[in-house]
Structure formats: C-alpha cells, structure tokens
Design an enzyme around this catalytic site. Structure first.
Site, PDB file in Angstrom:
ATOM      1  CG  HIS A   1      35.479   9.679 -54.030  1.00 26.98           C
ATOM      2  ND1 HIS A   1      35.676  11.050 -54.086  1.00 26.98           N
ATOM      3  CD2 HIS A   1      36.524   8.802 -54.515  1.00 26.98           C
ATOM      4  CE1 HIS A   1      37.141  11.093 -54.336  1.00 26.98           C
ATOM      5  NE2 HIS A   1      37.384  10.037 -54.558  1.00 26.98           N
TER       6      HIS A   1
ATOM      7  CG  ASP B   1      33.259  12.028 -51.861  1.00 30.31           C
ATOM      8  OD1 ASP B   1      33.947  11.138 -51.204  1.00 30.31           O
ATOM      9  OD2 ASP B   1      33.614  12.726 -52.856  1.00 30.31           O
TER      10      ASP B   1
ATOM     11  CB  SER C   1      39.305  11.091 -56.916  1.00 29.17           C
ATOM     12  OG  SER C   1      39.893  10.926 -55.863  1.00 29.17           O
ATOM     13  CG  MET C   2      44.359  11.841 -55.358  1.00 30.15           C
ATOM     14  SD  MET C   2      45.877  11.309 -54.904  1.00 30.15           S
ATOM     15  CE  MET C   2      45.749  10.841 -53.115  1.00 30.15           C
TER      16      MET C   2
ATOM     17  CD1 TRP D   1      40.924  12.871 -50.719  1.00 29.88           C
ATOM     18  CD2 TRP D   1      42.815  13.610 -51.491  1.00 29.88           C
ATOM     19  NE1 TRP D   1      41.512  12.952 -49.893  1.00 29.88           N
ATOM     20  CE2 TRP D   1      43.128  13.183 -50.148  1.00 29.88           C
ATOM     21  CE3 TRP D   1      44.156  14.066 -52.085  1.00 29.88           C
ATOM     22  CZ2 TRP D   1      44.234  13.074 -49.690  1.00 29.88           C
ATOM     23  CZ3 TRP D   1      45.387  13.752 -51.307  1.00 29.88           C
ATOM     24  CH2 TRP D   1      45.314  13.108 -50.068  1.00 29.88           C
TER      25      TRP D   1
END
Length: 310
Positions: free
Chosen positions: A257, A225, A179-180, A204
C-alpha cells in the site's frame, strides 16, 4: 529527356535550346520548393503546430524512466495561512518559460499522511514539463470526499492566485493521490469532468463504483496491499469506470500500500506517459501505453485500452 510524341507536355520543336534549359531549371526549382514544403510539413515545427501543448523532446525509454526529465525545476512553498479549502503545500514548476504554459497536477497524500509522503512526485513530474502541487490536507484524517474537494481547491488556487499562475494553462489540469488521496482523486474527477487526467495510487474509498467519471483515469494497485486490497478497491474502481473511457489498471508487482510513498520508476514512468498523453495531448507517449504493457518484474498486471484518437 526525349518526350513521347503524343505527350501534351512535349516541348515544341522550334523552341530554342536556351529556352529548354530555362524550362528545365524552372521545373527543378518548382520540384525543390515542393520537396522543401513537404519536409517542413512533416517536421517538428508542423507537429508542434498541430499540437501546441507538446512540451519537451521526443521521449525514449531512458528519458521517461529517468529520475529527472529535460526541464530544470524550481519550487515554492505555500503556507496553509495563505490559502482556503486545503492545507497549503509545495509547487514544483519548470524554471524555463520559453516553451510557454504547462499543464498542472495537484497531488494529495493519504490518511494520516502529509505532503512529504508524496513529495518525490513533485520534482520528478515537473521536470517532464508540468506544474505539480503536492498538498497538505486540512487534517491528516480527512476522508476521500474531502480530499477530492481539497484537490480542486488547490487547482483553483494554482491557476487563479498562485505566483506561478502565468505559467499554467488552466484548461489542462489533472489530479493524483495516494490511498484516501487516491480515492479523493476519483471524487475530484467525478465533481469536475473538465479535468484531463486522474491517477489514483493504491486508492481507498468506500464508494466502489465510478460510472460518472469521464476523465481519462489510470488506477495503480499493489499486489501486496493489505490496507486497500485491490480486490475491494483498485480493481472495482477500474472495472466500474465507463468501458468507453480512456482507462487503465496497473497492478504493481511485489508492492505494498505504501509503495507510492517512495520514488518508484514504474509509477513515475506510466504516470508521466498518462499525463503527457491526456493533459498535453502528446501522442509521442502512446508508445508506452499501447500495445498494453506486459507483466514484468515490476508489473503484476495491466488492463486497459489503447488511447482513443480524437
């Protein structure tokens, strides 16, 4: 054997039989030495000499999909109070040192996540022959650019200060993240081009273009996602990597996700192949990346190029 009368290698008629037998034996011995030499050059020792970073036995479909690889693994906790620039974590490493040093990978969790969300990657990748550092970030709300800097800080700690630094080849490093944290792995690769591999997992990031990256990069997306939809995250991240780069995009089928937060054979298999090929320069793993994997029950789509040969 009767020699052709015009052959320059014909044995003179006056040479005694014992000399001819001795000559034949010498020729056979020379041939045997040559054959042994060729066999040695083509064997495992020579292959290892050609690539001193190769670790572990030749891979198979079963070995790369197994929940554990050939190396026994130990682990060591790192307190956030003992480090600067990131939030501590856990180091997973091959227990045996007889094979020499290993490449290393730092892994970041995603937004609101802790190292527990990506901890399964630690022993799984380490057992294939890597030192793996699953980290906590300074806060669970850190943005991708911060997570990228923290991944690099973790690698610096790992190679310069950690108790296992002697097991690591500091020139063979990579980053991963969810993700991040996946967006952070792109940030880290952009900041430090000497990294050998980057693997963003359902990443992300507000930055959608990555033409500056020169690190071989494998981007994982997930078809279901809704937090970092592939159309606005993983796909443009992959599409804007330089076309000349060793790069790939694997979209997981029937995934969300959060699929990278639990043990996943497809993620482990292709991550291992990518890290082996680009951190260890181990061409034995190209068979899993080329020809390009086809859609399957677990792969919605795969794009990329066959690894370049140096």
């Amino acid at each position: 054997m009767v020699q052709h009368p015009h052959s320059s290698t014909a044995i003179p008629a006056h040479r005694p039989p014992s000399a001819r037998r001795t000559g034949r034996l010498a020729a056979l011995a020379t041939t045997a030495v040559a054959v042994v030499g060729l066999t040695t050059l083509g064997g495992p020792a020579a292959h290892g000499a050609d690539n001193p970073y190769e670790r572990g036995p030749a891979p198979t479909e079963a070995s790369i999909e197994a929940s554990r690889g050939p190396y026994a693994v130990s682990q060591s906790a790192v307190s956030p109070l003992a480090v600067t620039g990131f939030g501590g974590g856990t180091i997973y490493y091959p227990t045996d040192t007889s094979d020499g040093t290993f490449g290393a990978v730092a892994v970041s969790p995603g937004y609101t996540g802790t190292q527990s969300s990506i901890s399964w990657l630690g022993p799984r990748l380490a057992s294939q022959g890597f030192v793996v550092f699953t980290i906590d970030t300074l806060t669970t709300l850190d943005q991708p650019d911060s997570r990228g800097r923290q991944l690099l800080a973790a690698l610096d700690y790992l190679t310069k200060s950690s108790a296992v630094r002697g097991r690591i080849d500091g020139t063979r490093l990579g980053v991963m993240g969810h993700s991040m944290g996946g967006g952070g792995s792109l940030e880290a690769a952009k900041e430090r081009p000497t990294l050998q591999a980057a693997i963003p997992l359902t990443p992300w990031n507000l930055d959608k273009t990555w033409p500056e990256i020169s690190t071989p990069t494998l981007v994982f997306g997930a078809d279901g996602d809704t937090i970092a939809p592939v159309a606005t995250h993983a796909e443009p991240f992959y599409n804007t990597l330089p076309a000349s780069l060793d790069r790939a995009y694997l979209e997981l089928n029937g995934a969300t996700h959060f699929t990278p937060n639990t043990s996943n054979t497809t993620i482990a298999k292709y991550s291992t192949a990518w890290l082996k090929r680009f951190i260890d320069n181990d061409t034995r793993y190209e068979q899993f990346l080329c020809p390009l994997p086809r859609p399957s029950l677990t792969i919605e789509e795969y794009r990329g190029n066959c690894p370049h040969t140096s």
